[in-house]
Design a protein around this motif. Structure first.
Motif, PDB file in Angstrom:
ATOM      1  N   MET A   1      43.281   1.129  66.090  1.00 24.70           N
ATOM      2  CA  MET A   1      43.429   0.855  64.659  1.00 24.70           C
ATOM      3  C   MET A   1      42.898  -0.545  64.344  1.00 24.70           C
ATOM      4  N   ARG A   2      42.084  -0.655  63.318  1.00 28.65           N
ATOM      5  CA  ARG A   2      41.547  -1.955  62.925  1.00 28.65           C
ATOM      6  C   ARG A   2      42.639  -2.813  62.283  1.00 28.65           C
ATOM      7  N   HIS A   3      42.589  -4.113  62.576  1.00 25.70           N
ATOM      8  CA  HIS A   3      43.601  -5.016  62.041  1.00 25.70           C
ATOM      9  C   HIS A   3      42.958  -6.130  61.232  1.00 25.70           C
ATOM     10  N   ALA A   4      43.516  -6.376  60.041  1.00 30.02           N
ATOM     11  CA  ALA A   4      43.051  -7.454  59.173  1.00 30.02           C
ATOM     12  C   ALA A   4      44.174  -8.459  58.958  1.00 30.02           C
ATOM     13  N   THR A   5      43.799  -9.713  58.922  1.00 24.54           N
ATOM     14  CA  THR A   5      44.719 -10.786  58.542  1.00 24.54           C
ATOM     15  C   THR A   5      44.203 -11.377  57.241  1.00 24.54           C
ATOM     16  N   ILE A   6      45.060 -11.404  56.238  1.00 26.31           N
ATOM     17  CA  ILE A   6      44.644 -11.921  54.929  1.00 26.31           C
ATOM     18  C   ILE A   6      45.516 -13.115  54.577  1.00 26.31           C
ATOM     19  N   ILE A   7      44.874 -14.234  54.328  1.00 26.49           N
ATOM     20  CA  ILE A   7      45.576 -15.461  53.978  1.00 26.49           C
ATOM     21  C   ILE A   7      45.570 -15.603  52.460  1.00 26.49           C
ATOM     22  N   GLY A   8      46.760 -15.655  51.865  1.00 23.47           N
ATOM     23  CA  GLY A   8      46.861 -15.758  50.412  1.00 23.47           C
ATOM     24  C   GLY A   8      46.761 -14.386  49.764  1.00 23.47           C
ATOM     25  N   ASN A   9      47.822 -13.588  49.891  1.00 19.04           N
ATOM     26  CA  ASN A   9      47.694 -12.186  49.457  1.00 19.04           C
ATOM     27  C   ASN A   9      48.881 -11.676  48.645  1.00 19.04           C
ATOM     28  N   THR A  10      49.575 -12.560  47.943  1.00 15.32           N
ATOM     29  CA  THR A  10      50.678 -12.066  47.114  1.00 15.32           C
ATOM     30  C   THR A  10      50.287 -11.866  45.657  1.00 15.32           C
ATOM     31  N   ASP A  11      49.049 -12.164  45.314  1.00 15.12           N
ATOM     32  CA  ASP A  11      48.555 -11.845  43.967  1.00 15.12           C
ATOM     33  C   ASP A  11      47.030 -11.828  43.995  1.00 15.12           C
ATOM     34  N   GLY A  12      46.452 -11.509  42.857  1.00 22.78           N
ATOM     35  CA  GLY A  12      45.008 -11.573  42.700  1.00 22.78           C
ATOM     36  C   GLY A  12      44.207 -10.731  43.675  1.00 22.78           C
ATOM     37  N   ILE A  13      43.074 -11.288  44.103  1.00 22.64           N
ATOM     38  CA  ILE A  13      42.151 -10.562  44.967  1.00 22.64           C
ATOM     39  C   ILE A  13      42.791 -10.268  46.323  1.00 22.64           C
ATOM     40  N   GLY A  14      43.533 -11.225  46.863  1.00 24.78           N
ATOM     41  CA  GLY A  14      44.150 -11.017  48.173  1.00 24.78           C
ATOM     42  C   GLY A  14      45.104  -9.845  48.191  1.00 24.78           C
ATOM     43  N   LEU A  15      45.911  -9.718  47.153  1.00 27.39           N
ATOM     44  CA  LEU A  15      46.858  -8.596  47.066  1.00 27.39           C
ATOM     45  C   LEU A  15      46.128  -7.277  46.914  1.00 27.39           C
ATOM     46  N   ALA A  16      45.152  -7.235  46.025  1.00 30.51           N
ATOM     47  CA  ALA A  16      44.399  -5.995  45.803  1.00 30.51           C
ATOM     48  C   ALA A  16      43.635  -5.578  47.057  1.00 30.51           C
ATOM     49  N   LEU A  17      43.093  -6.544  47.780  1.00 28.54           N
ATOM     50  CA  LEU A  17      42.376  -6.225  49.016  1.00 28.54           C
ATOM     51  C   LEU A  17      43.333  -5.705  50.077  1.00 28.54           C
ATOM     52  N   THR A  18      44.521  -6.295  50.158  1.00 30.22           N
ATOM     53  CA  THR A  18      45.533  -5.815  51.100  1.00 30.22           C
ATOM     54  C   THR A  18      45.830  -4.346  50.871  1.00 30.22           C
ATOM     55  N   ARG A  19      46.078  -3.992  49.628  1.00 29.95           N
ATOM     56  CA  ARG A  19      46.387  -2.598  49.300  1.00 29.95           C
ATOM     57  C   ARG A  19      45.209  -1.680  49.596  1.00 29.95           C
ATOM     58  N   ARG A  20      44.008  -2.131  49.338  1.00 32.64           N
ATOM     59  CA  ARG A  20      42.831  -1.299  49.599  1.00 32.64           C
ATOM     60  C   ARG A  20      42.659  -1.062  51.099  1.00 32.64           C
ATOM     61  N   LEU A  21      42.812  -2.093  51.896  1.00 31.70           N
ATOM     62  CA  LEU A  21      42.659  -1.929  53.337  1.00 31.70           C
ATOM     63  C   LEU A  21      43.727  -0.993  53.905  1.00 31.70           C
ATOM     64  N   LEU A  22      44.964  -1.137  53.433  1.00 31.37           N
ATOM     65  CA  LEU A  22      46.027  -0.240  53.884  1.00 31.37           C
ATOM     66  C   LEU A  22      45.712   1.202  53.521  1.00 31.37           C
ATOM     67  N   SER A  23      45.158   1.409  52.332  1.00 29.50           N
ATOM     68  CA  SER A  23      44.821   2.769  51.893  1.00 29.50           C
ATOM     69  C   SER A  23      43.709   3.374  52.732  1.00 29.50           C
ATOM     70  N   GLU A  24      42.918   2.526  53.398  1.00 32.05           N
ATOM     71  CA  GLU A  24      41.816   3.006  54.230  1.00 32.05           C
ATOM     72  C   GLU A  24      42.168   3.000  55.716  1.00 32.05           C
ATOM     73  N   GLY A  25      43.461   2.843  56.019  1.00 35.43           N
ATOM     74  CA  GLY A  25      43.902   3.017  57.396  1.00 35.43           C
ATOM     75  C   GLY A  25      43.992   1.766  58.241  1.00 35.43           C
TER      76      GLY A  25
ATOM     77  N   ALA B   1      51.232 -11.504  67.632  1.00 31.64           N
ATOM     78  CA  ALA B   1      52.067 -10.332  67.373  1.00 31.64           C
ATOM     79  C   ALA B   1      51.217  -9.123  67.009  1.00 31.64           C
ATOM     80  N   ALA B   2      50.123  -9.363  66.277  1.00 31.07           N
ATOM     81  CA  ALA B   2      49.247  -8.257  65.878  1.00 31.07           C
ATOM     82  C   ALA B   2      48.463  -7.715  67.069  1.00 31.07           C
ATOM     83  N   GLY B   3      48.161  -8.587  68.014  1.00 28.82           N
ATOM     84  CA  GLY B   3      47.444  -8.138  69.206  1.00 28.82           C
ATOM     85  C   GLY B   3      45.945  -8.193  69.090  1.00 28.82           C
ATOM     86  N   ARG B   4      45.421  -8.229  67.852  1.00 29.81           N
ATOM     87  CA  ARG B   4      43.974  -8.294  67.652  1.00 29.81           C
ATOM     88  C   ARG B   4      43.705  -8.714  66.213  1.00 29.81           C
ATOM     89  N   VAL B   5      42.500  -9.198  65.965  1.00 29.74           N
ATOM     90  CA  VAL B   5      42.113  -9.541  64.590  1.00 29.74           C
ATOM     91  C   VAL B   5      40.636  -9.167  64.423  1.00 29.74           C
TER      92      VAL B   5
END
Length: 230
Positions: free
Chosen positions: A1-25, A65-69
């Motif tokens: 499984m691919r893993h992403a780390t997003i810095i600054g993701n509780t609003d704006g572009i970071g939040l929307a990108l977080t949700r998009r990546l989760l929706s794509e697995g 903790a994530a094991g990969r980035v």
């Protein structure tokens, strides 16, 4: 499984990108000052301030903790219009936008080199090409950010690690400063641009392209005017 780390993701572009990546697995680890607004079995949130001296250690623990980035997106950013009674706000823009990115790269890049690959993305701005009297700290931080990422990417790409500098114009978030916001795009459109960047891994993305061309043409004029105003 691919893993992403997003810095600054509780609003704006970071939040929307977080949700998009989760929706794509993807599995996602988010780091920001505020509590998480995302609940998902593949999401982990870490409360951390990029200006805190303990931030690199918090990020390092999160990566372990994530094991990969596979992907790290630096979406943290601040910017305030110039107030001569509060120059600390301009300093903070440099601390968050530029030094926070550098501290992130300090931790993330060695992980990617050890793994033999990865992708670091920094959200810069078309303001990196302008001298902006209205927000000098913001413009300076983005100029430094773009320069740092482009140079870092030139060194890392032959070693399997891609670095992308994404230069947006106005995006419809709290960061859109000033009374006039030409060619402003939606957050969803910004995320589409980022997802294409994740797929193709270019060194630099400037969007909207027409605004990027206008900024490039206007930059020398703005510099001349700034000198004449002294």
């Amino acid at each position: 499984m691919r893993h992403a780390t997003i810095i600054g993701n509780t609003d704006g572009i970071g939040l929307a990108l977080t949700r998009r990546l989760l929706s794509e697995g993807w599995a996602v680890t988010g780091l920001s000052r505020r509590p998480a607004t995302v609940e998902h079995e593949r999401y982990v949130h870490v409360a951390a301030d990029v200006t805190d001296p303990a931030y690199p250690q918090a990020l390092s623990r999160a990566l372990a903790a994530a094991g990969r980035v596979d992907l790290c997106v630096y979406a943290a950013g601040v910017g305030d219009l110039l107030d001569l009674a509060d120059l600390a706000a301009q300093t903070r823009a440099i601390e968050v936008n530029l030094l926070g990115l550098a501290r992130t790269a300090e931790v993330v890049v060695p992980h990617m080199l050890t793994a033999g690959g990865g992708h670091l993305v920094g959200l810069s701005s078309l303001a990196d090409a302008l001298i902006t009297p209205q927000a000098p700290g913001y413009a300076a931080s983005k100029a430094g950010m773009s320069s740092y990422l482009i140079a870092l990417g030139a060194t890392l790409r032959p070693r399997g690690v891609a670095v992308s500098t994404v230069r947006f114009g106005y995006v419809d978030t709290k960061m859109a400063l000033g009374p006039v916001k030409p060619m402003m795009i939606t957050v969803d459109r910004a995320v589409e641009v980022l997802m294409r960047c994740v797929r193709t891994r270019p060194a630099v993305v400037s969007y909207p392209r027409r605004m990027a061309l206008l900024v490039r043409a206007a930059a020398p004029i703005v510099r001349v005017r700034a000198r004449r105003s002294r």
